[in-house]
Design an enzyme around this catalytic site. Structure first.
Site, PDB file in Angstrom:
ATOM      1  N   GLU A 237     -27.262  -4.131 -52.657  1.00 14.40           N
ATOM      2  CA  GLU A 237     -27.594  -4.254 -53.865  1.00 14.40           C
ATOM      3  C   GLU A 237     -29.287  -4.979 -54.395  1.00 14.40           C
ATOM      4  O   GLU A 237     -29.413  -5.212 -55.129  1.00 14.40           O
ATOM      5  CB  GLU A 237     -26.813  -5.069 -55.227  1.00 14.40           C
ATOM      6  CG  GLU A 237     -24.752  -4.397 -55.012  1.00 14.40           C
ATOM      7  CD  GLU A 237     -24.056  -5.094 -55.768  1.00 14.40           C
ATOM      8  OE1 GLU A 237     -24.487  -6.317 -56.396  1.00 14.40           O
ATOM      9  OE2 GLU A 237     -22.609  -5.259 -56.281  1.00 14.40           O
ATOM     10  N   GLU A 450     -18.023  -1.974 -51.683  1.00 16.34           N
ATOM     11  CA  GLU A 450     -17.685  -2.912 -52.026  1.00 16.34           C
ATOM     12  C   GLU A 450     -16.540  -2.456 -53.415  1.00 16.34           C
ATOM     13  O   GLU A 450     -17.160  -1.291 -54.238  1.00 16.34           O
ATOM     14  CB  GLU A 450     -18.436  -3.674 -52.952  1.00 16.34           C
ATOM     15  CG  GLU A 450     -18.654  -5.232 -52.297  1.00 16.34           C
ATOM     16  CD  GLU A 450     -20.126  -5.728 -52.691  1.00 16.34           C
ATOM     17  OE1 GLU A 450     -19.586  -6.513 -54.315  1.00 16.34           O
ATOM     18  OE2 GLU A 450     -20.222  -6.355 -52.290  1.00 16.34           O
TER      19      GLU A 450
END
Length: 659
Positions: A237, A450
Site C-alpha cells: 500500500e 489482502e
C-alpha cells in the site's frame, strides 16, 4: 521457475493454469519478537535499533504445525510479510544475517509442504515509530526527526500511548500526520520537492530507495534457490504522502478519514511547536458526513519533531515560514500540486525495485500495488509483472458489524439492501481489478493480496459463544465475489499468536482466521480456526485448460467449475475438495471424461476428453438441501430491513435538527 505467469494465469510445469488460495503470514510479523513489539505495550518503541524479528511469523519448531494446518485447509499460497526493519534495523547497510538465516529456513520448510509464496515488503504508515510498521528507525533519524517527540507534536497517533482505548482503525489517520506524509514524500519525491536534502552525498529519495532495494536484494540472495518463492511485492500500500495535494491548507483530500484531522499545513505547524485548533470528524466510520464537526486544540508546547541540530525540511524549501509576529504561514500552498504520483513517482520506484531484485533473481515475478482503490501504473512491457491489489468491505471493516441483508456502498454513498444487491456490488468492486489490469498491464495475472473481515464482529460475541457463523457469512460474500472473477487471493490474515484480548497484537486489529484462544483441542488440526466454514472451501487448483467459471454455494453444498480444455496438457485437472464441507459425503458429476475421488488427500482428479471444448464439473453434497424460505418469509425480512433503514435515516435527521 516451475510456476510462471502467462497471460491472465499462472502456469505450472505441466502446462496447467493455477488458481491460488492462501493467506497473509502474518499480521504479527509487523513487530519484533525481541524485545516484544506488540503495539499495546507502552515501552515497545523504546529500543530503536537493537531488535530481532527471528520467530516471525512463528518459531521454527512450530513450522510443521502451522504449514500443515494451512495445507490441510487448502491455503497453500502465502503473501509472506518481511518488514524492512527486520532486515536492516541496526543501521544503514547493517543486515541481520541471523534473521535472514531464519527466514531461509522457514521458507525451505514451506517448500516441504509444497506451499508457494511471494515476499511482501510490508509497511503501514511508514514505520512502527510513526504508528504502523515497516521502515527502521534510522530512516526517520536520517531526515532529522526526533522519534520520541511524535506523540507530543501530533506527528503520529501511537497505540502505545493509549493501549486500552485506541479507536478502531484510527492508526490509518497517520498517513495524514506529519511523520508519515513527510517520509513518503521524501522517499518517492525527494528529488523534486526537497532537492537540497542530501544524506551521504545522495538526495534523500535516492538514499532511502537505494537502501530499501538493497535490503530486499539480500532476501533475494537467500531465497533465489527456492522454487516455491515466486517473487516479490514492491511495497505494501504505497502512499503519496503530500505528492499531488492541491492545497496544504485544505482537508478536501482527506475523503474517508475520521477523528482529529489537522490539515497538512496544521500538521507542519504542530511538528514545529505551534498549537493548532484541528477539526474532529468523529468516529472512524466513513459512511455519512459527520453531523457536527468539533474543534480540538493540540498544543505541543513549543516542542518540535526535529533534533536540535536539524531544520524543518519544508521550511528550508520555502513551503512555510514564520511571519514578523511569530506566527507560522504557508507560503507555497501548492508546492506539491500538479504532480501525478502513480505515473511519475511510483512507476520509477517499481522499475528500480524490479531491477534490483532481477539482478539477483532474474526469474522473480514482481507483484505491484498502487495506493488502495487506485489503478496501477501503466507498463508497456509487463513481463513478470503481477497485479496485487487489495479489497475490504469498508462498512464491515469500519463498523465491525455485519448484516447479510444490509450494507453500504462507500463510493456512491448508497444503501445496499438484500443479499443479491450486496453480492452484485462486491463482484463489481472486485471485478474492476481486471479492468485496471487490462488497461495498465494487459493480460497479467491478478492476486488480490489482502481482503478480510474483523473477527471481533458484533461486539466480539463469537469469543464467548464460539459461534463464528456471522464471520463466515461475511467472508463468504468476499470469497464468492473473488471466485466470480476467478482471481487468486491471499486472505488477511493468519496470526499464530493472536489472542481474543489483543487480536493480531497490532493497533487493536483482529482479522486472523486462527487463534490459540479458540484452540480447545491441539490434537485437532481444525481447532483454533475461525470462520472455517467459509474459508475452507472447494476450488480448482490446477486446470488442464482455461478456467471459465467457478462457484461454491455453501447453503446447498454445491460446487461447479467449468473450463475450456487444452488437449496438449496431459496432466489432470485437480480440485481441492475439503472433507469438512461435505461431512455426509459427496458425489461428482462431469460433462465428459473420467474422474477419481481421493478423499484422504481432499482432492478430485479429472481427465477431460481430448476435445478442446468447455468441460463442466459439479461436486454435490449428499446432505439434504436446506429448506427454502417461503415468499412470505422473504417479504417479511425485506420489510423489516426497510423499516430499520427508515428508522436509521430518521434518527440521523433528528440528530441533525438537534445539532
Amino acid at each position: 521457475m516451475p510456476i510462471t505467469a502467462k497471460g491472465r494465469f499462472f502456469i505450472d510445469e505441466a502446462g496447467r493454469a493455477r488458481i491460488f488460495h492462501g493467506v497473509n503470514l502474518s499480521g504479527t510479523s509487523k513487530v519484533p519478537t525481541d524485545p516484544p513489539g506488540y503495539t499495546h505495550l507502552p515501552d515497545s518503541l523504546a529500543e530503536k535499533r537493537n531488535v530481532s524479528f527471528i520467530g516471525r511469523p512463528f518459531p521454527l519448531d512450530e513450522a510443521d504445525e502451522h504449514f500443515g494446518r494451512l495445507k490441510h485447509w487448502g491455503l497453500d499460497f502465502l503473501r509472506f510479510l518481511v518488514p524492512w526493519e527486520a532486515i536492516e534495523h541496526a543501521g544503514p547497510g547493517a543486515y541481520d544475517d541471523a534473521y535472514l538465516d531464519y527466514l531461509e529456513a522457514v521458507l525451505e520448510k514451506a517448500l516441504e509442504y509444497d506451499i508457494n509464496l511471494f515476499i511482501d515488503p510490508h509497511q503501514d504508515v511508514w514505520s512502527r515509530f510513526s504508528g504502523g510498521d515497516g521502515a527502521p528507525a534510522w530512516t526517520l533519524e536520517a531526515v532529522g526527526l526526533d522519534l520520541d517527540s511524535f506523540h507530543q507534536t501530533g506527528a503520529a497517533l501511537l497505540h502505545q500511548q493509549q493501549p486500552d482505548d485506541f479507536p478502531h482503525m484510527m492508526w490509518s489517520n497517520n498517513y495524514y500526520r506529519f511523520a508519515a506524509f513527510t517520509m513518503f514524500t521524501l522517499f518517492f519525491g525527494g528529488r523534486t520537492f526537497a532537492p537540497q536534502m542530501m544524506v551521504d552525498g545522495l538526495n534523500i529519495q535516492d538514499y532511502l530507495q537505494e537502501h530499501y532495494v538493497k535490503a530486499f536484494a539480500q532476501v533475494a540472495k537467500r531465497v533465489k534457490h527456492l522454487p516455491n518463492v515466486l517473487g516479490f511485492d514492491t511495497m505494501n500500500e504505497p502512499h503519496y504522502g503530500l505528492i499531488g495535494v492541491p492545497d496544504l491548507r485544505s482537508h478536501d483530500h482527506l475523503l474517508l478519514q475520521r477523528g482529529v484531522m489537522p490539515s497538512p499545513a496544521q500538521a507542519i505547524f504542530l511538528a514545529n511547536g505551534f498549537a493548532q485548533d484541528c477539526p474532529d470528524f468523529g468516529t472512524p466510520m466513513p459512511t455519512l458526513p459527520p453531523l457536527k464537526v468539533e474543534s480540538v486544540r493540540i498544543d505541543p508546547a513549543g516542542a518540535t519533531v526535529w533534533r536540535d541540530e536539524c531544520a524543518d525540511v519544508w521550511r528550508a524549501h520555502g513551503v512555510w515560514d514564520v511571519d514578523k509576529d511569530g506566527a507560522p504561514r504557508i507560503l507555497r500552498p501548492g508546492h506539491f500540486a500538479r504532480a501525478d504520483f502513480t505515473r511519475d513517482y511510483l512507476k520509477p520506484f517499481i522499475e528500480r525495485f524490479a531491477a534490483g531484485i532481477h539482478a539477483v533473481m532474474p526469474a522473480a515475478h514482481i507483484f505491484i500495488e498502487a495506493e488502495p482503490f487506485a489503478p496501477p501504473p501503466r507498463f508497456d512491457d509487463a513481463d513478470k509483472l503481477v497485479y496485487a491489489p487489495h479489497f475490504y468491505d469498508g462498512m464491515t471493516l469500519f463498523t465491525r458489524r455485519f448484516n447479510p441483508h444490509l450494507n453500504f456502498d462507500l463510493f456512491d454513498r448508497r444503501p445496499l439492501i438484500g443479499e443479491a444487491s450486496i453480492r452484485a456490488y462486491l463482484s463489481e468492486q472486485i471485478g474492476r481489478f481486471r479492468r485496471y489490469a487490462d488497461a495498465a498491464l494487459g493480460d497479467a495475472p491478478i492476486v488480490v493480496g489482502e481482503f478480510g473481515i474483523p473477527m471481533n464482529l458484533n461486539g466480539a460475541d463469537a469469543f464467548r459463544t464460539d459461534d463464528f457463523s456471522s464471520q463466515a457469512d461475511a467472508l463468504d460474500y468476499n470469497l464468492r465475489a473473488l471466485d466470480d472473477c476467478l482471481l487468486n487471493h491471499t486472505l488477511w490474515n493468519y496470526s499464530p499468536d493472536n489472542s481474543n484480548e489483543r487480536g493480531d497484537q497490532w493497533n487493536n486489529e483482529d482479522l486472523s482466521i486462527f487463534s490459540r484462544d479458540q484452540q480447545s483441542d491441539p490434537s485437532d488440526i481444525d481447532s483454533g480456526g475461525r470462520a472455517l466454514s467459509a474459508v475452507v472451501r472447494p476450488y480448482a487448483k490446477k486446470v488442464a485448460g482455461e478456467p471459465l467459471n467457478m462457484r461454491f454455494d455453501r447453503r446447498r453444498g454445491l460446487f461447479t467449475f467449468s473450463f475450456r480444455g487444452d488437449s496438449s496438457v496431459t496432466e489432470p485437472t485437480e480440485l481441492f475438495v475439503p472433507n469438512a464441507q461435505f461431512p455426509a459425503g459427496y458425489r461428482v458429476e462431469v460433462s465428459d471424461g473420467e474422474f477419481e475421488i481421493q478423499s484422504e488427500e481432499q482432492r478430485v482428479l479429472y481427465r477431460h476428453s481430448d476435445k478442446d471444448m468447455p468441460h463442466l464439473i459439479r461436486v454435490i453434497s449428499d446432505r439434504p438441501p436446506p429448506a427454502e424460505l417461503s415468499p412470505y418469509d422473504k417479504l417479511a425480512i425485506a420489510g423489516l430491513v426497510m423499516l430499520l433503514l427508515l428508522y436509521l435515516l430518521g434518527r440521523g435527521g433528528k440528530k441533525k435538527e438537534e445539532n
